[in-house]
Scaffold this active site. Structure first.
Site, PDB file in Angstrom:
ATOM      1  N   ALA A  26      -3.441   7.726  -5.223  1.00  8.84           N
ATOM      2  CA  ALA A  26      -2.095   7.169  -5.331  1.00  8.84           C
ATOM      3  C   ALA A  26      -2.268   5.700  -5.689  1.00  8.84           C
ATOM      4  O   ALA A  26      -2.708   4.893  -4.864  1.00  8.84           O
ATOM      5  CB  ALA A  26      -1.357   7.329  -4.010  1.00  8.84           C
ATOM      6  N   GLY A  86       0.825  -1.212   0.000  1.00 13.07           N
ATOM      7  CA  GLY A  86       0.000   0.000   0.000  1.00 13.07           C
ATOM      8  C   GLY A  86       0.850   1.248   0.000  1.00 13.07           C
ATOM      9  O   GLY A  86       2.047   1.191  -0.254  1.00 13.07           O
ATOM     10  N   ASN A  87       0.219   2.381   0.243  1.00 14.22           N
ATOM     11  CA  ASN A  87       0.962   3.643   0.314  1.00 14.22           C
ATOM     12  C   ASN A  87       0.294   4.575   1.314  1.00 14.22           C
ATOM     13  O   ASN A  87      -0.719   4.227   1.915  1.00 14.22           O
ATOM     14  CB  ASN A  87       1.070   4.274  -1.079  1.00 14.22           C
ATOM     15  CG  ASN A  87      -0.288   4.609  -1.645  1.00 14.22           C
ATOM     16  OD1 ASN A  87      -0.985   5.483  -1.146  1.00 14.22           O
ATOM     17  ND2 ASN A  87      -0.675   3.885  -2.692  1.00 14.22           N
ATOM     18  N   ARG A  88       0.857   5.745   1.491  1.00 15.80           N
ATOM     19  CA  ARG A  88       0.433   6.621   2.583  1.00 15.80           C
ATOM     20  C   ARG A  88      -0.724   7.556   2.244  1.00 15.80           C
ATOM     21  O   ARG A  88      -1.081   8.395   3.063  1.00 15.80           O
ATOM     22  CB  ARG A  88       1.610   7.515   2.994  1.00 15.80           C
ATOM     23  CG  ARG A  88       2.696   6.803   3.716  1.00 15.80           C
ATOM     24  CD  ARG A  88       3.759   7.834   4.063  1.00 15.80           C
ATOM     25  NE  ARG A  88       4.894   7.224   4.705  1.00 15.80           N
ATOM     26  CZ  ARG A  88       4.939   6.964   6.006  1.00 15.80           C
ATOM     27  NH1 ARG A  88       3.922   7.257   6.778  1.00 15.80           N
ATOM     28  NH2 ARG A  88       6.021   6.428   6.525  1.00 15.80           N
ATOM     29  N   SER A  89      -1.300   7.469   1.077  1.00 15.89           N
ATOM     30  CA  SER A  89      -2.350   8.427   0.715  1.00 15.89           C
ATOM     31  C   SER A  89      -3.556   8.327   1.676  1.00 15.89           C
ATOM     32  O   SER A  89      -4.026   7.243   1.980  1.00 15.89           O
ATOM     33  CB  SER A  89      -2.824   8.150  -0.717  1.00 15.89           C
ATOM     34  OG  SER A  89      -3.951   8.943  -0.991  1.00 15.89           O
TER      35      SER A  89
END
Ligand code: CTP
Length: 405
Positions: free
Chosen positions: A280, A213-216
Site C-alpha cells: 500500500a 501512513g496506512n494500515r497495511s
C-alpha cells in the site's frame, strides 16, 4: 531471464536426528540447509537428546523442537510436523531407527511423524560397521530403498571408540545434495524466474516523530514472496515497515517511503520476469520534512502541504518489456469497477481486488477474499481463505501468464 534455481529455497525440511555420536554434526547440517534457503524443523529421538540438546536446534532454526507426542497435544504435533514438510532427512540414522522405519513402528514422536510423511525422504545412516553390515540392517535398508527412500552413505572412516570402517555419517555436502535431489527442481514456470514483490505500507515522514501512513500489515505481500520462492522463484521482497519476520530464501530490502520503494524496484526491474505489488503505497507525502519536531502550537501541523508520490506500478506498466505485472486494489465500494479501471490505467496483466471494509478481509487479518481480474478478460472469485492460500491462487495465475509468453 532464467537462472538455475536453488531448489531448497523456500522449501521446508524436517530434520530428524537420532542417537549416535554423529548427532553433533546435525547442527551443522541444519545450518547448511538454512543457508540454502530452506526452513528447517528439527526433531530429536530420546537417544539423540543424550548427544545434543533441543536448544542447539531451536537456536539455529528459530523453531521449537517438540520432544514427544504429548507435548502441545492441541496441535497434534506428528500430523502437523509431517504435513508441513516438503522433504524429510534423517541424519544420523541409527540401525534401530532404520529398523523401525522399515517395519512401520510408531512408538514415539519421531516414528509416528515418519509414518505420516508423504514427501521425499532421505536417510543418512551412521553406526558401527558390524551393525551396518548385519543382514537385518541390510534387509531394512533394501526395504526403504524399494519404497523410494534415498540412502546417502555411510562412508568409510573413523567411527566411535577408535574404530575405523564403513558406517561413518556421509559428508554434509553429500547429504545436502541428496536432499536437493529428493526435492527435485520445481516444475513451476516460476522456477528460476526473477520475481519482485512489494509489501507493507509506506511511511512518509512529517518530522522525526510523525508520519503519514496506512494500515497495511505486509501479510499478503510476505505470503506471496514465500509462495513464489517455494515454487523456485528468485524473489526480491521490497518491504515497507511491518512486524513480520524476513522469509527465508528471499532477498529482503527494507524501505520506508514510496520514493525509496520506487528506487529499489527501479534498480531491480530490468532483470525481473514478474512484479507483484501488494504494497500500500502512500499516494501523497508531506511537501517538506522538518528535521525538528514541529510544535503543536506553531500552527504548522494544521496545514501540512502534501505532494503526490510517483505511481510506481503505472511507471512499470509504461515500460513492461514482456514481464508479468500484478497489482492490488484495496477498495471499499464499487470494488470491481475500480479494479478494472486500475488494471487498464496501469497496464497490468492481473489485478487482485479486495475489500478492506470487512472484519475478515483486507488489512492486518490473516484471511482475505478477493476477485482476480485479468487483462485478457479472465475473472476468478476467491471466497474467504487464508492469505497463504490466496497467495497460491495468485501464483497459479502468474504461472499461467508466464506459460503463455
Ligand atoms: N501503487 C503504486 N504506487 C503508488 C500507488 C499505488 O505502485 N503511488 C500500486 C499499489 O502497490 C497497488 C496498486 O498500485 O498494487 C493500486 O494501488 P491503489 O492505492 O489501490 O491505487 P491508486 O492508483 O492509488 O488509486 P486510489 O488510491 O485512488 O484508489
Amino acid at each position: 531471464m532464467t537462472v538455475a534455481p536453488e531448489v531448497l529455497a523456500g522449501r521446508h525440511v524436517l530434520l530428524v536426528v537420532s542417537g549416535g555420536i554423529a548427532a553433533y554434526k546435525s547442527a551443522n547440517l541444519a545450518r547448511a540447509l538454512l543457508r540454502a534457503g530452506a526452513s528447517v524443523q528439527a526433531l530429536l529421538t530420546a537417544a539423540a537428546g543424550k548427544f545434543v540438546g533441543p536448544a542447539t536446534f531451536e537456536g539455529l532454526t528459530g523453531r521449537h523442537v517438540p520432544l514427544d507426542v504429548f507435548s502441545d497435544t492441541g496441535q497434534v504435533p506428528h500430523i502437523h510436523l509431517a504435513r508441513e514438510a516438503d522433504v524429510a532427512v534423517f541424519a544420523p540414522t541409527t540401525a534401530n531407527l532404520i529398523a523401525k522405519l522399515a517395519v512401520g513402528i510408531a512408538d514415539d514422536l519421531v516414528t509416528s511423524t515418519a509414518l505420516m510423511l508423504d514427501c521425499p525422504i532421505v536417510v543418512a545412516p551412521a553406526m558401527h560397521t558390524e551393525m551396518w553390515r548385519h543382514a537385518a540392517t541390510q534387509a531394512n535398508v533394501a526395504t526403504l530403498r524399494r519404497r523410494g527412500v534415498r540412502i546417502v552413505g555411510p562412508d568409510d572412516g573413523p567411527l566411535a571408540a577408535g574404530d575405523v570402517g564403513e558406517g561413518r555419517l556421509a559428508e554434509e555436502s553429500a547429504i545436502v545434495d541428496a536432499v536437493r535431489a529428493a526435492v527435485g527442481p520445481s516444475d513451476s514456470p516460476l522456477a528460476g524466474r526473477r520475481v519482485i514483490v512489494s509489501a507493507g505500507g509506506t511511511r512518509e515522514p512529517i518530522d522525526p516523530v510523525r508520519f503519514v501512513g496506512n494500515r497495511s500489515s505486509g501479510k499478503m505481500g510476505y505470503a506471496l514472496a514465500r509462495e513464489a520462492a517455494r515454487r523456485g522463484g528468485r524473489v526480491d521482497l521490497v518491504a515497507a515497515p511491518n512486524h513480520l519476520d524476513d522469509p527465508v530464501g528471499v532477498r529482503v530490502h527494507h524501505v520506508e517511503t514510496a520514493e525509496q520503494m520506487r528506487s529499489v524496484i527501479v534498480s531491480l526491474v530490468d532483470d525481473a520476469d514478474v512484479v507483484m505489488k501488494a504494497a500500500a503505497v502512500a499516494d501523497f507525502r508531506p511537501a517538506q520534512y522538518s528535521d525538528r519536531k514541529i510544535k503543536k502550537d506553531s500552527g504548522d501541523l494544521a496545514q501540512i502541504k502534501l505532494v503526490e508520490n510517483p505511481d510506481i506500478l503505472a511507471e512499470l506498466g509504461a515500460r513492461k518489456a514482456g514481464r508479468v505485472l500484478v497489482g492490488f486494489a484495496a477498495e471499499t465500494d464499487l470494488a470491481e469497477d475500480h479494479g478494472r479501471e486500475k488494471l487498464r490505467r496501469k497496464g497490468l496483466d492481473l489485478i487482485v481486488v479486495n475489500r478492506v471494509d470487512m472484519a475478515d478481509a483486507g488489512f492486518s487479518v490473516d484471511t482475505n477474499r478477493a476477485v482476480l481480474i485479468r487483462a485478457d478478460g479472465g475473472r476468478r472469485e476467491v471466497p474467504l481463505t487464508t492469505k497463504d492460500r490466496l497467495a497460491g491462487v495468485v501464483c497459479d495465475e502468474v504461472e499461467e501468464l508466464l506459460a503463455q509468453r
